[in-house]
Design an enzyme around this catalytic site. Structure first.
Site, PDB file in Angstrom:
ATOM      1  N   GLU A 209       0.877  -1.181   0.000  1.00 15.54           N
ATOM      2  CA  GLU A 209       0.000   0.000   0.000  1.00 15.54           C
ATOM      3  C   GLU A 209       0.907   1.221   0.000  1.00 15.54           C
ATOM      4  OE1 GLU A 209      -3.096  -0.088  -0.423  1.00 15.54           O
ATOM      5  OE2 GLU A 209      -3.915  -1.923   0.424  1.00 15.54           O
ATOM      6  N   CYS A 243      -2.663   9.098   2.037  1.00 14.25           N
ATOM      7  CA  CYS A 243      -2.119   8.468   0.822  1.00 14.25           C
ATOM      8  C   CYS A 243      -2.948   8.773  -0.417  1.00 14.25           C
ATOM      9  CB  CYS A 243      -1.994   6.969   1.023  1.00 14.25           C
ATOM     10  SG  CYS A 243      -3.558   6.181   1.500  1.00 14.25           S
TER      11      CYS A 243
END
Ligand code: NAD
Length: 467
Positions: A209, A243
């Site tokens: 991720e 993110c």
């Protein structure tokens, strides 16, 4: 044997027992973790406040993600664990085909600092649900949150089922040297490569991720005020340390001036409503540390030196880890900020005149984690979605695709990540999907026609299949 290797050996020793554990046992563990989180809720708020000056409600949103994943897993676990019947093909006719999902063994979760409690616990949920032992390595940059996660885990699960390893890069590196069966990593691309290489040594499967530069497209039909409000939130939330935060906007040139005015207005409306100053706002948290604050300031300085205009913001107080919410325009490709993830509250604004240019700007960069389109033209929305790639996308909003719906898998593509988390997809990624074929032994179905010496009938059957 080092302390880390010793603890890892304990986790390994319980693999078979956990693999055989029932849905009820696994659900009880997940519920216990949630009870532990609830019990330490106030301490989690205090920790996030110490680390980044984050508002309680923004940390509560992290906890909502944990609850959503746990509730969904608890509700569906029995179904997910049941062998899945698979339809026969012509070649498996008469046999029984199924998929059984078995735990992989021991899962490492190497996590980041920007939503530290969720990043430690959310990946642990599918790992535990799938019957794995779990090692959690919190980010060293969020030590207060790490300590509370460790205390919650120590109180809820035995050390041979889940262990928290606190410490710096040296701890991460020692863990990466151990033969984990699956590694889940949240963080930057540079370390992502290190993780991939380490996983190769033990043929561990991985979920990465990561981040990147998530673009926003705003076409000439977009509802500008609505877009500016959402983008002010998306870029300034958690001081840009998200993110999937929008990193740069590509707006139709006819709308640029109006949009820039609106961005300044909306940042102030959301984050400076009392007029005391953005630096005094309880909703604008701090950057995690001095190094990252200095890195973000250097990106802004480099851009302005190379010709960028500061539309609003631009200030900083590095010693106090403060970066003022900033909008830049007049961007050029040689600016570092156009090539590196900011991970801070700085939005760059570019323009386009024809939509092929938009594709060119986006597609010459690595595939981002997220992409956002603001438009009221369905044909244009479809054009931008079809001709670009990203881990996820949102139309007429941003940052609402992660942790909000466990049926919507989350993850990146290429350098923004691989593998998926969320609900059943997360469960599957922490499981070995084992295909099983059952051969009945009666004479009608147990036909060994394919064994040599080959018969004329078998020859005809195979050759017919090639036509
Ligand atoms: P970080 O510095 O906290 O590092 C993450 C983990 O990597 C830590 O546990 C750390 O100990 C370990 N690590 C660091 N250097 C290492 C090395 N040389 N060898 C082995 N392990 C090492 O976090 P970060 O990397 O700065 O995190 C920010 C990044 O994370 C951003 O790029 C952001 O986009 C990304 N992110 C992605 C997601 C997602 O879900 N896709 C979520 C949050 C953050």
């Amino acid at each position: 044997m080092s302390d880390i290797a010793d603890k890892f050996a304990k986790l390994q020793s319980s693999r078979q027992r956990l693999r055989n554990s029932s849905a009820a046992e696994r659900a009880a563990k997940l519920k216990a973790i949630w009870a532990g989180v609830v019990e330490r809720k106030d301490d989690i708020f205090i920790a996030g406040n110490k680390e980044r000056g984050t508002h309680d409600l923004d940390i509560a949103a992290e906890l909502v993600m944990i609850k959503g994943e746990i509730d969904f897993a608890v509700k569906n676990l029995s179904k997910w664990m049941k062998p899945e019947k698979i339809k026969n093909s012509l070649n498996t006719m008469g046999k029984r085909c199924e998929i059984r999902r078995q735990s992989k063994g021991v899962v490492l979760n190497l996590s980041a600092y920007n939503a530290p409690t969720a990043e430690c616990l959310v990946p642990a949920i599918p790992a535990i649900a799938a019957g794995n032992a779990v090692a959690i390595k919190p980010s060293e940059h969020a030590p207060h949150s790490a300590q509370i996660v460790q205390e919650i885990i120590n109180r809820t699960l035995p050390a041979d089922e889940c262990e928290v390893f606190q410490g710096g890069v040296e701890v991460s590196q020692e863990l990466l040297g151990l033969p984990f069966n699956h590694i889940y990593y949240t963080g930057g691309m540079g370390v992502g490569k290190i993780v991939m290489k380490a996983a190769a040594d033990h043929f561990a499967s991985i979920t990465l991720e990561m981040g990147g530069k998530s673009p926003v497209i705003i076409d000439e039909t977009a509802e500008l005020e609505n877009a500016a409000t959402k983008l002010a939130w998306g870029r300034v939330m958690n001081a840009g340390q998200v993110c999937i935060a929008p990193e740069y906007v590509i707006i139709h040139e006819s709308k640029k001036d109006e949009f820039l005015t609106l961005m300044e207005e909306k940042i102030n409306a959301l984050y400076n409503s009392d007029g005391a100053g953005l630096d005094k706002s309880q909703y604008v948290p701090r950057i995690i540390n001095e190094r990252h604050s200095g890195r973000i300031k250097a990106l802004v300085d480099d851009a302005t030196k190379k010709g960028a205009t500061v539309v609003c913001g631009g200030g900083s107080d590095i010693a106090n880890h403060y970066i003022e919410p900033t909008v830049l325009t007049d961007m050029s490709e040689d600016m570092d900020i156009m090539n590196e993830e900011v991970f801070g509250p700085v939005l760059s604004v570019l323009t386009y005149s024809n939509r092929e240019d938009v594709l060119d700007i986006i597609n010459r960069r690595p595939s981002p984690l997220a992409l956002y389109v603001y438009s009221t033209n369905d044909e244009a929305i479809d054009y931008f979605l079809t001709n670009t790639s990203s881990g996820s996308a949102v139309v007429n909003n941003n940052c609402i695709q992660s942790g909000t719906n466990p049926r919507l898998p989350f993850g990146g593509v290429g350098s923004s990540g691989m593998g998926r988390i969320g609900g059943f997809e997360g469960f599957k990624s922490m499981s070995n999907e084992r295909s099983i074929v059952h051969q009945p032994l009666d004479r009608f179905r147990d036909i060994l026609i394919m064994l040599p010496p080959y018969s004329e009938r078998y020859n005809n059957l195979i050759m017919k299949g090639l036509k």
